[in-house]
Design a protein around this motif. Structure first.
Motif, PDB file in Angstrom:
ATOM      1  N   CYS A 158      60.788  36.112  39.922  1.00 42.32           N
ATOM      2  CA  CYS A 158      59.829  35.311  39.165  1.00 42.32           C
ATOM      3  C   CYS A 158      59.358  34.079  39.916  1.00 42.32           C
ATOM      4  O   CYS A 158      58.241  33.623  39.719  1.00 42.32           O
ATOM      5  N   ILE A 159      60.229  33.470  40.747  1.00 41.71           N
ATOM      6  CA  ILE A 159      59.768  32.290  41.475  1.00 41.71           C
ATOM      7  C   ILE A 159      59.135  32.670  42.799  1.00 41.71           C
ATOM      8  O   ILE A 159      58.488  31.830  43.432  1.00 41.71           O
ATOM      9  N   GLY A 160      59.298  33.932  43.230  1.00 36.28           N
ATOM     10  CA  GLY A 160      58.735  34.375  44.505  1.00 36.28           C
ATOM     11  C   GLY A 160      57.249  34.105  44.649  1.00 36.28           C
ATOM     12  O   GLY A 160      56.815  33.497  45.631  1.00 36.28           O
ATOM     13  N   PRO A 161      56.407  34.546  43.695  1.00 37.34           N
ATOM     14  CA  PRO A 161      54.962  34.308  43.816  1.00 37.34           C
ATOM     15  C   PRO A 161      54.598  32.831  43.863  1.00 37.34           C
ATOM     16  O   PRO A 161      53.757  32.429  44.663  1.00 37.34           O
ATOM     17  N   ILE A 162      55.227  32.002  43.016  1.00 37.23           N
ATOM     18  CA  ILE A 162      54.900  30.576  43.009  1.00 37.23           C
ATOM     19  C   ILE A 162      55.367  29.917  44.301  1.00 37.23           C
ATOM     20  O   ILE A 162      54.628  29.151  44.932  1.00 37.23           O
ATOM     21  N   LEU A 163      56.593  30.212  44.727  1.00 42.48           N
ATOM     22  CA  LEU A 163      57.117  29.630  45.957  1.00 42.48           C
ATOM     23  C   LEU A 163      56.292  30.080  47.163  1.00 42.48           C
ATOM     24  O   LEU A 163      55.984  29.278  48.055  1.00 42.48           O
ATOM     25  N   SER A 215      54.127  32.205  31.502  1.00 43.56           N
ATOM     26  CA  SER A 215      53.903  33.093  32.635  1.00 43.56           C
ATOM     27  C   SER A 215      52.414  33.294  32.890  1.00 43.56           C
ATOM     28  O   SER A 215      51.953  33.270  34.042  1.00 43.56           O
ATOM     29  N   ILE A 216      51.634  33.481  31.827  1.00 45.23           N
ATOM     30  CA  ILE A 216      50.183  33.669  31.976  1.00 45.23           C
ATOM     31  C   ILE A 216      49.529  32.408  32.526  1.00 45.23           C
ATOM     32  O   ILE A 216      48.694  32.464  33.442  1.00 45.23           O
ATOM     33  N   VAL A 217      49.901  31.247  31.967  1.00 44.17           N
ATOM     34  CA  VAL A 217      49.353  29.968  32.437  1.00 44.17           C
ATOM     35  C   VAL A 217      49.696  29.759  33.912  1.00 44.17           C
ATOM     36  O   VAL A 217      48.850  29.336  34.714  1.00 44.17           O
ATOM     37  N   SER A 218      50.928  30.079  34.282  1.00 39.47           N
ATOM     38  CA  SER A 218      51.351  29.951  35.673  1.00 39.47           C
ATOM     39  C   SER A 218      50.495  30.837  36.571  1.00 39.47           C
ATOM     40  O   SER A 218      50.063  30.410  37.651  1.00 39.47           O
ATOM     41  N   GLY A 219      50.251  32.059  36.124  1.00 40.50           N
ATOM     42  CA  GLY A 219      49.441  32.983  36.907  1.00 40.50           C
ATOM     43  C   GLY A 219      48.027  32.482  37.108  1.00 40.50           C
ATOM     44  O   GLY A 219      47.462  32.583  38.215  1.00 40.50           O
ATOM     45  N   VAL A 220      47.439  31.923  36.062  1.00 41.30           N
ATOM     46  CA  VAL A 220      46.070  31.395  36.165  1.00 41.30           C
ATOM     47  C   VAL A 220      46.011  30.237  37.159  1.00 41.30           C
ATOM     48  O   VAL A 220      45.084  30.139  37.972  1.00 41.30           O
ATOM     49  N   ILE A 221      47.020  29.363  37.116  1.00 45.69           N
ATOM     50  CA  ILE A 221      47.072  28.237  38.052  1.00 45.69           C
ATOM     51  C   ILE A 221      47.197  28.731  39.486  1.00 45.69           C
ATOM     52  O   ILE A 221      46.516  28.232  40.400  1.00 45.69           O
ATOM     53  N   VAL A 222      48.037  29.729  39.696  1.00 42.24           N
ATOM     54  CA  VAL A 222      48.227  30.286  41.035  1.00 42.24           C
ATOM     55  C   VAL A 222      46.944  30.954  41.524  1.00 42.24           C
ATOM     56  O   VAL A 222      46.571  30.824  42.697  1.00 42.24           O
ATOM     57  N   ILE A 223      46.242  31.665  40.645  1.00 37.34           N
ATOM     58  CA  ILE A 223      44.971  32.294  41.028  1.00 37.34           C
ATOM     59  C   ILE A 223      43.963  31.231  41.461  1.00 37.34           C
ATOM     60  O   ILE A 223      43.283  31.378  42.493  1.00 37.34           O
ATOM     61  N   ALA A 224      43.857  30.158  40.684  1.00 33.87           N
ATOM     62  CA  ALA A 224      42.935  29.068  41.027  1.00 33.87           C
ATOM     63  C   ALA A 224      43.298  28.459  42.377  1.00 33.87           C
ATOM     64  O   ALA A 224      42.427  28.150  43.203  1.00 33.87           O
ATOM     65  N   MET A 225      44.588  28.304  42.616  1.00 37.90           N
ATOM     66  CA  MET A 225      45.056  27.760  43.882  1.00 37.90           C
ATOM     67  C   MET A 225      44.701  28.689  45.040  1.00 37.90           C
ATOM     68  O   MET A 225      44.283  28.241  46.118  1.00 37.90           O
ATOM     69  N   GLY A 226      44.848  30.001  44.816  1.00 36.99           N
ATOM     70  CA  GLY A 226      44.503  30.975  45.852  1.00 36.99           C
ATOM     71  C   GLY A 226      43.023  30.942  46.193  1.00 36.99           C
ATOM     72  O   GLY A 226      42.640  31.054  47.367  1.00 36.99           O
ATOM     73  N   ILE A 227      42.188  30.768  45.193  1.00 36.43           N
ATOM     74  CA  ILE A 227      40.735  30.700  45.424  1.00 36.43           C
ATOM     75  C   ILE A 227      40.397  29.463  46.255  1.00 36.43           C
ATOM     76  O   ILE A 227      39.567  29.517  47.181  1.00 36.43           O
ATOM     77  N   LEU A 228      41.050  28.332  45.951  1.00 37.47           N
ATOM     78  CA  LEU A 228      40.805  27.114  46.716  1.00 37.47           C
ATOM     79  C   LEU A 228      41.241  27.278  48.171  1.00 37.47           C
ATOM     80  O   LEU A 228      40.578  26.790  49.087  1.00 37.47           O
TER      81      LEU A 228
END
Length: 232
Positions: free
Chosen positions: A140-145, A201-214
């Motif tokens: 679970c922390i793998g994608p965020i880390l 989990s969904i909110v975390s995913g959205v934040i990570v997606i936004a970060m990836g786009i940036l």
């Protein structure tokens, strides 16, 4: 703003379904007894000390990972644009995985390190457990880390990349320490938070997606522009 994002990422890692429900088990191993048996002041201080050592253990591993990624990025600085594009795509994929739209099987792989029974309840056991927690790369922390590591690799200097991982570790560490302080009523608080884990989990995913786009569009300076608003 970069550091606010890193701290938030650490906090979201702590709140992930693979970490939050296991907090009582971590604390129980560290103090050498069930969390329900801990109530007195000295016992709480002992739990807080062990939690601090646990945090120190995983922080060292995360910072070392940050140094490694940032150093490699410096060596490949001539291909920085390509690295940012590939990294951005990977971060977006990680974010989509976290939202549950689709699941990536290998992200559920983990490697757990078994500590000897003699380490239970001992200070060095708490430190080693923190390191094992980080090295185990829980799913679970793998994608965020991974996202924070890619983010750190895009920083202008090695120092800033390392600082980013230190702040990420702080974001995970502060809730661990608070859990130790509230250990006698921990189960009550965990039940309240656990009900909201799917939304988190969904909110975390959205934040990570936004970060990836940036990262992909090389627009990370946008975060700095928003961060400057706090300095007005």
């Amino acid at each position: 703003m970069d550091f606010i994002l890193a701290f938030a990422a650490g906090l979201l890692s702590f709140l992930s379904p693979c970490v939050l429900p296991l907090i009582p088990a971590y604390l129980s191993y560290m103090v050498g007894s069930s969390v329900t048996e801990i109530s007195a002041g000295p016992q709480k201080i002992n739990a807080l000390l062990k939690a601090a050592l646990f945090v120190a253990g995983f922080s060292i591993v995360f910072v070392l990972l940050g140094i490694s990624v940032s150093s490699v990025s410096r060596l490949l600085s001539g291909h920085l644009e390509l690295i940012q594009r590939v990294g951005g795509v990977l971060v977006v994929i990680f974010g989509i995985h976290m939202t549950g739209i689709f699941k990536i099987r290998f992200l559920y792989m983990e490697k757990r390190m078994r500590l000897p029974g003699s380490a239970k309840g001992r200070s060095f056991g708490s430190f080693l457990m923190g390191m094992a927690f980080a090295i185990g790369w829980t799913p679970c922390i793998g994608p965020i880390l991974s996202s924070i590591l890619i983010f750190a690799g895009s920083m202008e200097t090695l120092d800033k990349g390392v600082a980013l991982l230190a702040v990420y570790s702080l974001g995970m560490g502060v809730p661990f320490l608070l859990s130790a302080l509230l250990i006698d009523n921990l189960s009550v608080y965990l039940r309240k938070i656990t009900r909201h884990l799917p939304v988190i989990s969904i909110v975390s995913g959205v934040i990570v997606i936004a970060m990836g786009i940036l990262i992909f569009t090389n627009r990370l300076e946008v975060l700095g522009q928003y961060g400057s608003l706090f300095n007005l």
